[in-house]
Design an enzyme around this catalytic site. Structure first.
Site, short mmCIF file in Angstrom:
data_model
loop_
_atom_site.label_atom_id
_atom_site.label_comp_id
_atom_site.label_asym_id
_atom_site.label_seq_id
_atom_site.Cartn_x
_atom_site.Cartn_y
_atom_site.Cartn_z
N ASP A 200 -4.79 53.21 -46.98
CA ASP A 200 -4.16 54.24 -47.80
C ASP A 200 -3.05 53.64 -48.65
O ASP A 200 -2.93 53.91 -49.84
CB ASP A 200 -3.59 55.31 -46.86
CG ASP A 200 -3.51 56.62 -47.55
OD1 ASP A 200 -2.74 57.47 -47.08
OD2 ASP A 200 -4.20 56.80 -48.55
N ASP A 382 -4.96 63.61 -44.61
CA ASP A 382 -3.72 63.42 -43.86
C ASP A 382 -3.66 64.36 -42.68
O ASP A 382 -3.30 63.98 -41.58
CB ASP A 382 -2.52 63.66 -44.77
CG ASP A 382 -2.50 62.70 -45.91
OD1 ASP A 382 -2.18 63.12 -47.03
OD2 ASP A 382 -2.84 61.53 -45.68
#
Lengths: 461, 144
Positions: A200, A382
């Protein structure tokens, strides 16, 4: 004497609006984690020999009899394979977006949302039914499940629905996928979390990162990325007297009409963001595009599962938020120019002179950068990975759950602060996952011994 | 003498803000001059869009989707609450409410009969219809 001034007629202070914004993003994350912990503790009270075969275990299948080193290496290989697959999927997504196949993407995402809600949701429900021995018959069950899935797909993609319904369905999708991920073997789960956090970080911040490319592409085209993104409700719209709110919107519209000709994409974003039509900045924009749902069907083509997991799919809530505004105006070009607002991907909040008037009160809050009048957006990936972390911690003990929960929320707070500082799309995974993993292992190694000894000797706890 | 006055004042205060309402500035946006028809308020739909959405939800609900009717009622709750405003939207929302009530009654009676009646009422068919047995037989409980 009667008090004349009610709190609602006072202008909201910075604390009100800022705190409200944060609460509106922390609350759904907490709910998601809480429900995953409950699911895990209810359904996994037996053994955890339930192991799913998926892309994440493609390289190595963990068995309890292997040595630690083997497990470690196996977990690393698994997570590496997972990250590679996710990278490929994201690049594919960028390519498709580049060639403007958004129709195909939307349909695919709608299909995958249906599969998640229908099949995954059905499986979890069946587990629950078996666990509690609920005497429900198959017709009712099928009817309810179908309803649930169809309305869910409509809420997330196709149609404008109450904001609460859309948000709830997004959280439910996060819960289901997170629960599914907790079925992976333990070492693989932890290695995968760390690997995804690193990925990420790279994908959003590096110039060649696929997510950054996606974001820049969307900005340059002023288009919307089909994505599964949770968007919190904007704060100021309700707090203000609607007259003022409407006036501000009008001001924004007029301003935009004059600025349209010579604005680049991000300027539009700036002006429009000033009126909180969607995100101020997007946390981890599209990092969820790679949340892989490895083999929902267990076997599925790699491509199939990858793209399906690209959970960054049509955030209708944004566009509809904007559209709701536009619906009140007879502007037709608004839809063309506004879509990106929904993302507020790249929030350049350097207030230009002409924008300063448009957003006096916002200016003050914009300096902070945290969703002045916009809403904060958090990618669904997330949600999923936070919940996986906490769910996995729940499989050990509740002590680790508390520690990891606090760590993740702290990480989220730090990320929001960084967001306010840098005002561009930021990855939301790395800080939270790093803190969460750290706290998990520290708790397990150090805190547990302390707490157990204390309580055994009736000292504390 | 003293007590009544504050009350009057409070009354006046309250009447000034019954419902935050941009009516004083008649905008060309709202046709009937009412407040927002959706539960989201200013973030929701305008009135024209609401009519088409309400109609669409109402019609799709007939495809065995009572949840859609429920969502319709929830979404246009202000329309249900105030019986005078939004004459165009109201029939669809009321129809959805009625449909949802009827459907949920039917489903509830069936489900309760099934669960409470059990084998005594249905005989051996009960075992074949109940979900957990069916799931076992079809192998749905193992992750695919």
């Amino acid at each position: 004497m009667a008090q004349r001034q009610t709190p609602s007629t006072q202008t909201p202070t910075l604390l009100d609006s800022l705190g409200e914004e944060i609460v509106r993003i922390v609350a759904p994350v907490s709910i998601c984690m809480f429900l995953v912990v409950i699911l895990v503790s209810v359904l996994n009270s037996g053994d955890s020999s339930f192991s799913v075969s998926s892309i994440a275990t493609i390289a190595y299948t963990e068995t309890t009899s292997d040595s630690s080193w083997d497990k470690f290496v196996g977990a690393l290989l698994n997570s590496l394979a997972f990250v590679v697959v996710v990278t490929v999927a994201t690049f594919l997504l960028v390519l498709l977006f580049y060639f403007r196949c958004t129709g195909f993407l939307k349909i695919y995402m709608g299909f995958s949302a249906f599969v998640i809600l229908g099949f995954l949701g059905g499986e979890v429900l069946i587990f629950l039914i078996q666990h509690f021995s609920t005497p429900i018959d198959c017709f009712t069950f099928l009817l309810l499940l179908c309803n649930f899935a169809v309305v869910g797909v409509m809420a997330v993609f196709m149609s404008k629905m109450p904001i609460l319904v859309t948000q709830s369905y997004l959280v439910v999708i996060g819960i289901l996928v997170a629960y599914w991920f907790t079925m992976l073997p333990e070492w693989t789960t932890w290695a995968m979390l760390v690997a995804m956090a690193l990925y990420d970080l790279a994908a959003v911040l590096l110039p060649i990162g696929p997510l950054r490319l996606l974001v820049e592409l969307a900005i340059s085209r002023n288009e919307e990325i089909p994505a599964l993104v949770y968007e919190a409700r904007p704060v100021n719209v309700e707090n203000l007297d609607p007259r003022v709110a409407v006036a501000r919107r009008r001001l924004w519209r007029d301003r935009r009409a004059t600025e349209n000709s010579n604005l680049r994409g991000d300027a539009n974003v700036n002006v429009d963001n000033a009126l909180g039509l969607g995100a101020n900045a997007e946390l981890n924009h599209g990092s969820d595009s790679n949340r892989n749902d490895p083999s929902l069907a267990g076997e599925g083509a790699v491509l199939d599962s990858n793209l399906s997991s690209s959970t960054s799919y049509g955030t209708y809530s944004d566009r509809n938020l904007v559209r709701a505004e536009e619906g009140r105006v007879q502007e037709t070009d608004s839809e063309v120019t506004t879509p990106l607002i929904g993302h507020g991907v790249n929030v350049r909040m350097h207030s230009r002179p002409e924008d300063a008037d448009a957003s006096d009160e916002n200016l003050m809050l914009e300096g902070i950068g945290l969703g002045s009048s916009g809403a904060i957006k958090l990618g669904l990936g997330d949600f999923i990975f936070y919940s996986v972390l906490v769910g996995r911690a729940a499989m050990y003990d509740f002590m680790t759950v508390y520690a990891c929960y606090l760590a993740i929320i702290a990480g989220l707070g730090i990320t929001l602060m960084l967001l306010a500082l840098y005002q561009k799309a930021l990855p939301a995974l790395p800080v939270s996952v790093a803190l969460g993993v750290l706290f998990y292992f520290l708790t397990r190694l150090l805190l547990e011994v302390f707490v157990v000894q204390c309580s055994m000797n009736l000292l504390m706890f | 003498m003293e007590p009544p006055q504050p009350q009057v004042q409070v009354q006046v205060q309250r009447d000034n803000n019954p419902n935050p309402n941009p009516n004083p500035n008649p905008s060309p946006i709202r046709s009937t001059g009412g407040i927002w028809p959706t539960i989201d308020g200013p973030l929701g739909l305008s009135e024209e869009e609401s009519v088409s959405y309400a109609r669409r939800f109402y019609k799709f609900g007939f495809a065995l989707l009572p949840l859609l009717w429920a969502v319709n009622c929830f979404y246009f709750w202000p329309v249900l609450r105030q019986s005078r405003s939004f004459p165009r939207i109201r029939p669809y929302v009321v129809g959805s409410a009625v449909g949802f009530a009827v459907f949920s009654t039917l489903i509830c009676t069936w489900a309760l009969t099934f669960s409470l009646g059990g084998e005594r009422l249905f005989g051996p068919v009960w075992d074949q219809l109940v979900m957990y047995n069916l799931a076992d037989r079809l192998g749905l409980t193992a992750w695919s």
